[in-house]
Design a protein around this motif. Structure first.
Motif, PDB file in Angstrom:
ATOM      1  N   ALA A 163       1.148   6.632  -7.025  1.00 35.26           N
ATOM      2  CA  ALA A 163       0.154   7.687  -7.253  1.00 35.26           C
ATOM      3  C   ALA A 163       0.809   9.066  -7.166  1.00 35.26           C
ATOM      4  O   ALA A 163       0.502   9.957  -7.970  1.00 35.26           O
ATOM      5  CB  ALA A 163      -0.984   7.556  -6.245  1.00 35.26           C
ATOM      6  N   LEU A 164       1.700   9.246  -6.200  1.00 33.25           N
ATOM      7  CA  LEU A 164       2.406  10.518  -6.053  1.00 33.25           C
ATOM      8  C   LEU A 164       3.227  10.829  -7.300  1.00 33.25           C
ATOM      9  O   LEU A 164       3.200  11.948  -7.813  1.00 33.25           O
ATOM     10  CB  LEU A 164       3.301  10.472  -4.812  1.00 33.25           C
ATOM     11  CG  LEU A 164       4.126  11.709  -4.524  1.00 33.25           C
ATOM     12  CD1 LEU A 164       3.231  12.906  -4.212  1.00 33.25           C
ATOM     13  CD2 LEU A 164       5.093  11.443  -3.370  1.00 33.25           C
ATOM     14  N   ALA A 165       3.933   9.834  -7.794  1.00 33.22           N
ATOM     15  CA  ALA A 165       4.743  10.029  -9.000  1.00 33.22           C
ATOM     16  C   ALA A 165       3.856  10.379 -10.196  1.00 33.22           C
ATOM     17  O   ALA A 165       4.172  11.288 -10.965  1.00 33.22           O
ATOM     18  CB  ALA A 165       5.572   8.784  -9.287  1.00 33.22           C
ATOM     19  N   GLU A 166       2.752   9.671 -10.334  1.00 36.95           N
ATOM     20  CA  GLU A 166       1.850   9.924 -11.460  1.00 36.95           C
ATOM     21  C   GLU A 166       1.261  11.330 -11.401  1.00 36.95           C
ATOM     22  O   GLU A 166       1.068  11.955 -12.444  1.00 36.95           O
ATOM     23  CB  GLU A 166       0.746   8.876 -11.486  1.00 36.95           C
ATOM     24  CG  GLU A 166       1.247   7.512 -11.913  1.00 36.95           C
ATOM     25  CD  GLU A 166       0.196   6.425 -11.823  1.00 36.95           C
ATOM     26  OE1 GLU A 166      -1.001   6.745 -11.688  1.00 36.95           O
ATOM     27  OE2 GLU A 166       0.581   5.250 -11.885  1.00 36.95           O
ATOM     28  N   GLU A 167       0.993  11.830 -10.194  1.00 36.89           N
ATOM     29  CA  GLU A 167       0.476  13.199 -10.055  1.00 36.89           C
ATOM     30  C   GLU A 167       1.441  14.214 -10.651  1.00 36.89           C
ATOM     31  O   GLU A 167       1.017  15.233 -11.176  1.00 36.89           O
ATOM     32  CB  GLU A 167       0.235  13.528  -8.589  1.00 36.89           C
ATOM     33  CG  GLU A 167      -0.968  12.870  -7.965  1.00 36.89           C
ATOM     34  CD  GLU A 167      -1.081  13.157  -6.491  1.00 36.89           C
ATOM     35  OE1 GLU A 167      -0.483  14.146  -6.010  1.00 36.89           O
ATOM     36  OE2 GLU A 167      -1.777  12.385  -5.812  1.00 36.89           O
ATOM     37  N   GLY A 168       2.734  13.935 -10.543  1.00 39.73           N
ATOM     38  CA  GLY A 168       3.758  14.837 -11.064  1.00 39.73           C
ATOM     39  C   GLY A 168       4.230  14.443 -12.451  1.00 39.73           C
ATOM     40  O   GLY A 168       5.320  14.836 -12.861  1.00 39.73           O
ATOM     41  N   GLU A 169       3.431  13.644 -13.156  1.00 38.03           N
ATOM     42  CA  GLU A 169       3.741  13.165 -14.501  1.00 38.03           C
ATOM     43  C   GLU A 169       5.030  12.330 -14.529  1.00 38.03           C
ATOM     44  O   GLU A 169       5.791  12.372 -15.487  1.00 38.03           O
ATOM     45  CB  GLU A 169       3.820  14.335 -15.481  1.00 38.03           C
ATOM     46  CG  GLU A 169       2.492  15.064 -15.613  1.00 38.03           C
ATOM     47  CD  GLU A 169       2.541  16.203 -16.619  1.00 38.03           C
ATOM     48  OE1 GLU A 169       3.494  16.287 -17.419  1.00 38.03           O
ATOM     49  OE2 GLU A 169       1.597  16.994 -16.610  1.00 38.03           O
ATOM     50  N   GLY A 170       5.241  11.585 -13.441  1.00 37.06           N
ATOM     51  CA  GLY A 170       6.423  10.757 -13.351  1.00 37.06           C
ATOM     52  C   GLY A 170       6.051   9.299 -13.110  1.00 37.06           C
ATOM     53  O   GLY A 170       4.919   8.894 -13.349  1.00 37.06           O
ATOM     54  N   TRP A 171       7.017   8.555 -12.622  1.00 37.48           N
ATOM     55  CA  TRP A 171       6.815   7.125 -12.346  1.00 37.48           C
ATOM     56  C   TRP A 171       7.791   6.673 -11.267  1.00 37.48           C
ATOM     57  O   TRP A 171       8.749   7.369 -10.952  1.00 37.48           O
ATOM     58  CB  TRP A 171       6.984   6.312 -13.615  1.00 37.48           C
ATOM     59  CG  TRP A 171       8.366   6.286 -14.179  1.00 37.48           C
ATOM     60  CD1 TRP A 171       9.358   5.382 -13.898  1.00 37.48           C
ATOM     61  CD2 TRP A 171       8.951   7.217 -15.089  1.00 37.48           C
ATOM     62  NE1 TRP A 171      10.506   5.675 -14.586  1.00 37.48           N
ATOM     63  CE2 TRP A 171      10.289   6.805 -15.332  1.00 37.48           C
ATOM     64  CE3 TRP A 171       8.488   8.366 -15.731  1.00 37.48           C
ATOM     65  CZ2 TRP A 171      11.142   7.500 -16.169  1.00 37.48           C
ATOM     66  CZ3 TRP A 171       9.345   9.035 -16.573  1.00 37.48           C
ATOM     67  CH2 TRP A 171      10.649   8.619 -16.796  1.00 37.48           C
ATOM     68  N   ARG A 172       7.537   5.512 -10.722  1.00 32.95           N
ATOM     69  CA  ARG A 172       8.412   4.890  -9.736  1.00 32.95           C
ATOM     70  C   ARG A 172       9.074   3.673 -10.352  1.00 32.95           C
ATOM     71  O   ARG A 172       8.453   2.923 -11.081  1.00 32.95           O
ATOM     72  CB  ARG A 172       7.630   4.454  -8.495  1.00 32.95           C
ATOM     73  CG  ARG A 172       8.497   3.744  -7.442  1.00 32.95           C
ATOM     74  CD  ARG A 172       7.671   3.254  -6.269  1.00 32.95           C
ATOM     75  NE  ARG A 172       6.706   2.252  -6.651  1.00 32.95           N
ATOM     76  CZ  ARG A 172       6.957   0.942  -6.708  1.00 32.95           C
ATOM     77  NH1 ARG A 172       8.151   0.465  -6.437  1.00 32.95           N
ATOM     78  NH2 ARG A 172       5.993   0.101  -7.062  1.00 32.95           N
TER      79      ARG A 172
ATOM     80  N   GLN B 289       0.835  -1.213   0.000  1.00 29.48           N
ATOM     81  CA  GLN B 289       0.000   0.000   0.000  1.00 29.48           C
ATOM     82  C   GLN B 289       0.867   1.260   0.000  1.00 29.48           C
ATOM     83  O   GLN B 289       0.478   2.280  -0.580  1.00 29.48           O
ATOM     84  CB  GLN B 289      -0.994  -0.001   1.166  1.00 29.48           C
ATOM     85  CG  GLN B 289      -0.382   0.081   2.536  1.00 29.48           C
ATOM     86  CD  GLN B 289      -0.060  -1.264   3.163  1.00 29.48           C
ATOM     87  OE1 GLN B 289       0.012  -2.280   2.483  1.00 29.48           O
ATOM     88  NE2 GLN B 289       0.130  -1.271   4.470  1.00 29.48           N
ATOM     89  N   ASP B 290       2.046   1.194   0.629  1.00 31.70           N
ATOM     90  CA  ASP B 290       2.971   2.331   0.599  1.00 31.70           C
ATOM     91  C   ASP B 290       3.497   2.551  -0.815  1.00 31.70           C
ATOM     92  O   ASP B 290       3.601   3.692  -1.279  1.00 31.70           O
ATOM     93  CB  ASP B 290       4.154   2.093   1.543  1.00 31.70           C
ATOM     94  CG  ASP B 290       3.732   1.930   2.993  1.00 31.70           C
ATOM     95  OD1 ASP B 290       2.758   2.574   3.413  1.00 31.70           O
ATOM     96  OD2 ASP B 290       4.388   1.143   3.700  1.00 31.70           O
ATOM     97  N   LEU B 291       3.823   1.465  -1.485  1.00 39.52           N
ATOM     98  CA  LEU B 291       4.321   1.566  -2.863  1.00 39.52           C
ATOM     99  C   LEU B 291       3.240   2.105  -3.789  1.00 39.52           C
ATOM    100  O   LEU B 291       3.531   2.887  -4.704  1.00 39.52           O
ATOM    101  CB  LEU B 291       4.831   0.212  -3.341  1.00 39.52           C
ATOM    102  CG  LEU B 291       5.988  -0.380  -2.522  1.00 39.52           C
ATOM    103  CD1 LEU B 291       6.388  -1.734  -3.070  1.00 39.52           C
ATOM    104  CD2 LEU B 291       7.169   0.574  -2.467  1.00 39.52           C
ATOM    105  N   ALA B 292       1.991   1.742  -3.530  1.00 38.81           N
ATOM    106  CA  ALA B 292       0.874   2.268  -4.326  1.00 38.81           C
ATOM    107  C   ALA B 292       0.755   3.778  -4.117  1.00 38.81           C
ATOM    108  O   ALA B 292       0.486   4.521  -5.070  1.00 38.81           O
ATOM    109  CB  ALA B 292      -0.419   1.558  -3.957  1.00 38.81           C
TER     110      ALA B 292
END
Length: 81
Positions: free
Chosen positions: A69-78, A62-65
């Motif tokens: 989501a945080l990365a996607e908000e900034g147009e990025g990825w993990r 759930q932390d990784l999710a």
């Protein structure tokens, strides 16, 4: 374990680093670095990377999710580092 949050913009990366530090205070404030990823030929294509070290592997799915989501908000990825 190391996780990289990759962003196209510095501001997004810095905001994400602050957010991550608030979510996981025991991990400290992750550094933000500028990095040219594999396959990038032009220095202008360099990405901003938040380097999140999780030495005990304590981050749960759930932390990784949340990080995804945080990365996607900034147009990025993990990606795992």
């Amino acid at each position: 374990m190391r996780h990289l949050l990759v962003f196209p913009e510095r501001d997004s990366a810095e905001e994400a680093a602050e957010t991550v530090a608030g979510w996981f205070p025991s991990l400290g404030v992750p550094p933000v670095v500028r990095e040219t990823l594999a396959g990038e030929d032009d220095a202008e294509d360099a990405q901003w990377v938040v380097v999140l070290d999780d030495p005990g592997g304590g981050l749960q799915p759930q932390d990784l999710a949340r990080l995804d989501a945080l990365a996607e908000e900034g147009e990025g990825w993990r990606e795992p580092g």
